[in-house]
Motif scaffolding. Structure first.
Motif, mmCIF file in Angstrom:
data_model
loop_
_atom_site.group_PDB
_atom_site.id
_atom_site.type_symbol
_atom_site.label_atom_id
_atom_site.label_comp_id
_atom_site.label_asym_id
_atom_site.label_seq_id
_atom_site.Cartn_x
_atom_site.Cartn_y
_atom_site.Cartn_z
ATOM 1 N N GLY A 257 0.811 -1.210 0.000
ATOM 2 C CA GLY A 257 0.000 0.000 0.000
ATOM 3 C C GLY A 257 0.845 1.261 0.000
ATOM 4 N N ALA A 258 1.934 1.252 0.765
ATOM 5 C CA ALA A 258 2.809 2.423 0.834
ATOM 6 C C ALA A 258 3.441 2.719 -0.522
ATOM 7 N N ILE A 259 3.801 1.671 -1.255
ATOM 8 C CA ILE A 259 4.392 1.858 -2.585
ATOM 9 C C ILE A 259 3.405 2.552 -3.520
ATOM 10 N N LEU A 260 2.193 2.036 -3.587
ATOM 11 C CA LEU A 260 1.220 2.562 -4.543
ATOM 12 C C LEU A 260 0.640 3.900 -4.104
ATOM 13 N N LEU A 261 0.515 4.106 -2.793
ATOM 14 C CA LEU A 261 0.044 5.409 -2.321
ATOM 15 C C LEU A 261 1.075 6.495 -2.583
ATOM 16 N N ARG A 262 2.333 6.194 -2.331
ATOM 17 C CA ARG A 262 3.378 7.196 -2.586
ATOM 18 C C ARG A 262 3.391 7.576 -4.059
ATOM 19 N N ALA A 263 3.308 6.593 -4.942
ATOM 20 C CA ALA A 263 3.313 6.880 -6.374
ATOM 21 C C ALA A 263 2.122 7.743 -6.765
ATOM 22 N N SER A 264 0.941 7.419 -6.254
ATOM 23 C CA SER A 264 -0.260 8.181 -6.589
ATOM 24 C C SER A 264 -0.191 9.604 -6.046
ATOM 25 N N GLU A 265 0.310 9.749 -4.834
ATOM 26 C CA GLU A 265 0.451 11.086 -4.235
ATOM 27 C C GLU A 265 1.479 11.916 -4.994
ATOM 28 N N ASP B 186 4.335 19.698 -20.981
ATOM 29 C CA ASP B 186 5.064 19.534 -19.726
ATOM 30 C C ASP B 186 4.440 18.447 -18.854
ATOM 31 N N LEU B 187 3.114 18.344 -18.890
ATOM 32 C CA LEU B 187 2.435 17.308 -18.122
ATOM 33 C C LEU B 187 2.785 15.924 -18.676
ATOM 34 N N ILE B 188 2.840 15.813 -19.995
ATOM 35 C CA ILE B 188 3.257 14.552 -20.618
ATOM 36 C C ILE B 188 4.690 14.218 -20.233
ATOM 37 N N ASP B 189 5.584 15.204 -20.326
ATOM 38 C CA ASP B 189 6.988 14.968 -19.959
ATOM 39 C C ASP B 189 7.104 14.495 -18.519
ATOM 40 N N PHE B 190 6.329 15.123 -17.629
ATOM 41 C CA PHE B 190 6.353 14.732 -16.221
ATOM 42 C C PHE B 190 5.917 13.286 -16.053
ATOM 43 N N HIS B 191 4.827 12.904 -16.711
ATOM 44 C CA HIS B 191 4.317 11.542 -16.549
ATOM 45 C C HIS B 191 5.257 10.519 -17.202
ATOM 46 N N VAL B 192 5.850 10.880 -18.330
ATOM 47 C CA VAL B 192 6.801 9.972 -18.971
ATOM 48 C C VAL B 192 8.021 9.773 -18.084
ATOM 49 N N GLY C 9 -3.839 8.147 -23.485
ATOM 50 C CA GLY C 9 -2.481 8.654 -23.256
ATOM 51 C C GLY C 9 -1.777 7.888 -22.158
ATOM 52 N N PHE C 10 -2.487 7.611 -21.071
ATOM 53 C CA PHE C 10 -1.894 6.819 -19.988
ATOM 54 C C PHE C 10 -1.511 5.422 -20.488
ATOM 55 N N GLY C 11 -2.392 4.838 -21.302
ATOM 56 C CA GLY C 11 -2.103 3.503 -21.810
ATOM 57 C C GLY C 11 -0.831 3.473 -22.632
ATOM 58 N N LEU C 12 -0.667 4.462 -23.496
ATOM 59 C CA LEU C 12 0.542 4.548 -24.310
ATOM 60 C C LEU C 12 1.782 4.725 -23.445
ATOM 61 N N ILE C 13 1.711 5.659 -22.523
ATOM 62 C CA ILE C 13 2.891 5.992 -21.726
ATOM 63 C C ILE C 13 3.223 4.894 -20.721
ATOM 64 N N ASN C 14 2.215 4.382 -20.025
ATOM 65 C CA ASN C 14 2.491 3.458 -18.923
ATOM 66 C C ASN C 14 2.928 2.074 -19.379
ATOM 67 N N SER C 15 2.421 1.619 -20.514
ATOM 68 C CA SER C 15 2.701 0.241 -20.911
ATOM 69 C C SER C 15 4.074 0.071 -21.544
ATOM 70 N N THR C 16 4.615 1.123 -22.123
ATOM 71 C CA THR C 16 5.815 0.971 -22.938
ATOM 72 C C THR C 16 7.104 0.756 -22.155
ATOM 73 N N PRO C 17 7.402 1.527 -21.095
ATOM 74 C CA PRO C 17 8.722 1.396 -20.468
ATOM 75 C C PRO C 17 9.071 -0.008 -19.996
ATOM 76 N N PHE D 191 8.049 9.726 -14.891
ATOM 77 C CA PHE D 191 7.623 8.750 -13.886
ATOM 78 C C PHE D 191 7.595 7.342 -14.473
ATOM 79 N N ALA D 192 7.001 7.186 -15.657
ATOM 80 C CA ALA D 192 6.844 5.867 -16.256
ATOM 81 C C ALA D 192 8.189 5.222 -16.566
ATOM 82 N N VAL D 193 9.159 6.019 -16.997
ATOM 83 C CA VAL D 193 10.479 5.479 -17.323
ATOM 84 C C VAL D 193 11.252 5.150 -16.052
ATOM 85 N N THR D 194 11.164 6.030 -15.061
ATOM 86 C CA THR D 194 11.915 5.848 -13.819
ATOM 87 C C THR D 194 11.303 4.774 -12.928
#
Length: 201
Positions: free
Chosen positions: A65-73, A95-101, A163-171, A103-106
């Motif tokens: 829970g701590a892992i997923l809550l920290r990521a969401s926060e 900039d919002l896309i860059d920020f989310h990407v 957009g989330f599907g594209l970004i989140n699934s690829t890394p 996260f997805a890569v890291t």
């Protein structure tokens, strides 16, 4: 007047161990699944015994829970910062896309854990994660609405989730390629593709 008490070396060491447990647990849960990781595995990953994990988290599920809550926060807080800093709608979206990407890569392992283990969370943690995620989605929809003022809410919501599907699934899926590209290359490709899709009329 507020008095600040300096953290002791013991406090700092405990905080570092706490963060290390979050990182290593995400790595192990992503690789083996929640049920495939024992307390002993978690402890060994950070140089402590299995039972010592309870000094930091009340249970293995609480650690998840701590892992997923920290990521969401972190996503919601970072998205809000981006929105507040950019007045131009297209630049804000970029900039919002860059920020989310970033996260997805890291944190590709955290995304994999989320996809696989969300239902494993306690009811309270799952509700909190979903509430934070809904707020993050609404933030994206608000930015997209400024870029596409003529589009319906359903249209914008579909764009955000696509957009989330594209970004989140690829890394983490590119890890299966014969030659793994550099993170910077993955970031640039994903960012350009997501912007082209989300900004398109």
């Amino acid at each position: 007047m507020t008095t600040h008490i300096a953290a002791t070396p013991r406090d700092l060491a405990k905080a570092e161990r706490h963060d290390a447990l979050l990182r290593e647990a995400a790595r192990l849960f992503a690789a083996r699944g929640f049920d495939g990781v024992s307390l002993e595995d978690l402890g060994a990953a950070v140089g402590i015994t299995g039972p010592a994990v309870y000094r930091h988290f009340r249970s293995k599920r609480a650690l998840l829970g701590a892992i997923l809550l920290r990521a969401s926060e972190d996503l919601l807080a970072g998205g809000r910062r981006v929105r507040e800093e950019d007045d131009d709608p297209h630049r804000c979206l970029r900039d919002l896309i860059d920020f989310h990407v970033d996260f997805a890569v890291t944190d590709a392992e955290v995304i994999r854990v989320h996809d696989r283990e969300l239902a494993t969370l306690s009811d309270d943690d799952r509700h909190r994660v979903r509430r934070l995620q809904r707020e993050y989605v609404e933030l994206w929809i608000g930015v997209l609405q400024r870029v596409h003022p003529d589009r319906t809410e359903n249209d914008l919501r579909l764009r955000a989730h696509a957009g989330f599907g594209l970004i989140n699934s690829t890394p983490y899926s590119v890890r299966a390629l014969r030659e793994i590209p550099e993170d910077a290359e993955v970031h640039d490709i994903l960012s350009d593709m997501a912007y082209a899709a989300l900004a398109a009329h």
